[in-house]
Design a protein around this motif. Structure first.
Motif, PDB file in Angstrom:
ATOM      1  N   TYR A 132      -4.087  -4.009  -1.779  1.00  0.00           N
ATOM      2  CA  TYR A 132      -2.867  -3.529  -2.417  1.00  0.00           C
ATOM      3  C   TYR A 132      -2.116  -2.557  -1.494  1.00  0.00           C
ATOM      4  CZ  TYR A 132       0.188  -1.098  -5.690  1.00  0.00           C
ATOM      5  OH  TYR A 132       1.279  -0.536  -6.295  1.00  0.00           O
ATOM      6  N   ARG A 133      -2.851  -1.590  -0.911  1.00  0.00           N
ATOM      7  CA  ARG A 133      -2.228  -0.601  -0.013  1.00  0.00           C
ATOM      8  C   ARG A 133      -1.699  -1.270   1.253  1.00  0.00           C
ATOM      9  NH1 ARG A 133       0.125   2.966   0.567  1.00  0.00           N
ATOM     10  NH2 ARG A 133      -0.987   4.355   1.929  1.00  0.00           N
ATOM     11  N   GLU A 134      -2.442  -2.259   1.768  1.00  0.00           N
ATOM     12  CA  GLU A 134      -1.990  -2.980   2.952  1.00  0.00           C
ATOM     13  C   GLU A 134      -0.656  -3.661   2.657  1.00  0.00           C
ATOM     14  OE1 GLU A 134      -3.225  -7.037   5.271  1.00  0.00           O
ATOM     15  OE2 GLU A 134      -4.863  -5.665   4.777  1.00  0.00           O
ATOM     16  N   LYS A 135      -0.560  -4.320   1.511  1.00  0.00           N
ATOM     17  CA  LYS A 135       0.687  -4.982   1.119  1.00  0.00           C
ATOM     18  C   LYS A 135       1.818  -3.961   1.002  1.00  0.00           C
ATOM     19  CE  LYS A 135       2.592  -8.033  -2.456  1.00  0.00           C
ATOM     20  NZ  LYS A 135       3.900  -7.510  -2.315  1.00  0.00           N
ATOM     21  N   GLN A 136       1.537  -2.802   0.403  1.00  0.00           N
ATOM     22  CA  GLN A 136       2.555  -1.757   0.272  1.00  0.00           C
ATOM     23  C   GLN A 136       3.051  -1.300   1.641  1.00  0.00           C
ATOM     24  OE1 GLN A 136       0.581   1.333  -2.011  1.00  0.00           O
ATOM     25  NE2 GLN A 136       1.973   0.969  -3.743  1.00  0.00           N
ATOM     26  N   VAL A 137       2.115  -1.015   2.534  1.00  0.00           N
ATOM     27  CA  VAL A 137       2.467  -0.502   3.864  1.00  0.00           C
ATOM     28  C   VAL A 137       3.270  -1.538   4.640  1.00  0.00           C
ATOM     29  CG1 VAL A 137       1.490   0.178   6.100  1.00  0.00           C
ATOM     30  CG2 VAL A 137       0.542   1.117   3.989  1.00  0.00           C
ATOM     31  N   GLY A 147      -1.721   4.792   5.607  1.00  0.00           N
ATOM     32  CA  GLY A 147      -0.956   3.606   5.969  1.00  0.00           C
ATOM     33  C   GLY A 147      -1.008   3.327   7.454  1.00  0.00           C
ATOM     34  N   LYS A 148      -0.932   4.397   8.257  1.00  0.00           N
ATOM     35  CA  LYS A 148      -1.015   4.220   9.718  1.00  0.00           C
ATOM     36  C   LYS A 148      -2.391   3.675  10.098  1.00  0.00           C
ATOM     37  CE  LYS A 148      -0.618   6.432  14.173  1.00  0.00           C
ATOM     38  NZ  LYS A 148      -1.791   6.780  14.877  1.00  0.00           N
ATOM     39  N   ARG A 149      -3.421   4.225   9.460  1.00  0.00           N
ATOM     40  CA  ARG A 149      -4.788   3.776   9.758  1.00  0.00           C
ATOM     41  C   ARG A 149      -4.969   2.318   9.342  1.00  0.00           C
ATOM     42  NH1 ARG A 149      -8.368   3.164  13.138  1.00  0.00           N
ATOM     43  NH2 ARG A 149     -10.507   3.415  12.507  1.00  0.00           N
ATOM     44  N   ILE A 150      -4.361   1.928   8.216  1.00  0.00           N
ATOM     45  CA  ILE A 150      -4.433   0.536   7.773  1.00  0.00           C
ATOM     46  C   ILE A 150      -3.786  -0.371   8.822  1.00  0.00           C
ATOM     47  CG2 ILE A 150      -3.518  -1.109   6.078  1.00  0.00           C
ATOM     48  CD1 ILE A 150      -3.973   1.075   3.939  1.00  0.00           C
ATOM     49  N   TRP A 163     -12.192   3.829  -2.284  1.00  0.00           N
ATOM     50  CA  TRP A 163     -11.634   2.685  -1.564  1.00  0.00           C
ATOM     51  C   TRP A 163     -12.523   1.472  -1.762  1.00  0.00           C
ATOM     52  CZ3 TRP A 163      -6.957   2.157   0.414  1.00  0.00           C
ATOM     53  CH2 TRP A 163      -6.219   3.308   0.649  1.00  0.00           C
ATOM     54  N   TYR A 164     -11.950   0.418  -2.272  1.00  0.00           N
ATOM     55  CA  TYR A 164     -12.641  -0.844  -2.437  1.00  0.00           C
ATOM     56  C   TYR A 164     -11.674  -1.931  -1.968  1.00  0.00           C
ATOM     57  CZ  TYR A 164     -10.174   0.247  -6.741  1.00  0.00           C
ATOM     58  OH  TYR A 164      -9.238   0.666  -7.636  1.00  0.00           O
ATOM     59  N   LYS A 165     -12.159  -3.153  -1.858  1.00  0.00           N
ATOM     60  CA  LYS A 165     -11.383  -4.216  -1.219  1.00  0.00           C
ATOM     61  C   LYS A 165     -10.023  -4.432  -1.890  1.00  0.00           C
ATOM     62  CE  LYS A 165     -11.645  -9.029   0.186  1.00  0.00           C
ATOM     63  NZ  LYS A 165     -12.418 -10.245   0.178  1.00  0.00           N
ATOM     64  N   SER A 166      -9.976  -4.502  -3.212  1.00  0.00           N
ATOM     65  CA  SER A 166      -8.704  -4.796  -3.883  1.00  0.00           C
ATOM     66  C   SER A 166      -7.696  -3.662  -3.689  1.00  0.00           C
ATOM     67  CB  SER A 166      -8.913  -5.092  -5.366  1.00  0.00           C
ATOM     68  OG  SER A 166      -9.507  -3.990  -6.011  1.00  0.00           O
TER      69      SER A 166
END
Length: 174
Positions: free
Chosen positions: A158-163, A123-126, A151-154
């Motif tokens: 999703y993880r970006e939205k979560q973070v 999450g920090k890296r994102i 790791w793929y775009k979708s």
């Protein structure tokens, strides 16, 4: 405007007089004016007729032949050399902003990123990649290289939205 003794004349608009000068002075005086004139004509900001170009003094703000031409709105979208969109309004300094506010925001961001690094290194890296302006695909590729896994775009989206939701809740105290 040459005279018989091979001298040039410069028209002084304020005094409405012709002043005889040497060729060097003539060119030194008119070249910057001609440059401004051509640039203004190219951008549609000068509609001076050819018969009146001799009266130009390069002061477009007071010229009767000035036109609006190609003007850019402060909120018109533009692209920087890297392809990112921005508007000129974004580049203006906030008159209400203070150094203390910026410092507090920076300290809060550092604290949040440190806490995120402990709980969720991905999450920090994102967040770091978002701040660098990386695209979703670039984020997915970077995470694939650094953390492995599928790791793929979708998944990255999703993880970006979560973070970001997690940070938003932490900041707003929801």
């Amino acid at each position: 405007m040459q005279t018989q003794d091979n001298q040039r004349k410069i028209y002084i608009r304020n005094t409405k007089q012709w002043v005889p000068v040497t060729e060097d002075v003539y060119l030194a005086y008119y070249r910057p004016i001609w440059r401004l004139q051509k640039e203004a004509q190219k951008n549609g900001q000068c509609v001076c007729p050819k018969s009146k170009l001799w009266a130009c003094n390069g002061d477009c703000a007071t010229c009767e032949y000035r036109a609006a031409g190609n003007t850019i709105s402060l909120d018109a979208p533009m692209e920087n050399p890297t392809g990112e969109e921005f508007c000129l309004l974004d580049t203006l300094e906030d008159p209400d902003g203070s150094f203390a506010d910026v410092l507090v925001d920076r300290l809060l961001l550092k604290q949040l990123l440190d806490e995120l690094a402990e709980r969720d290194p991905e999450g920090k890296r994102i967040c770091e990649l978002i701040m660098e302006g990386s695209s979703k695909t670039e984020i997915a590729d970077t995470l694939q290289r650094e953390f492995g896994g599928g790791w793929y775009k979708s998944k990255a989206v999703y993880r970006e939205k979560q973070v970001l939701d997690q940070l938003r809740k932490r900041i707003l105290g929801l």
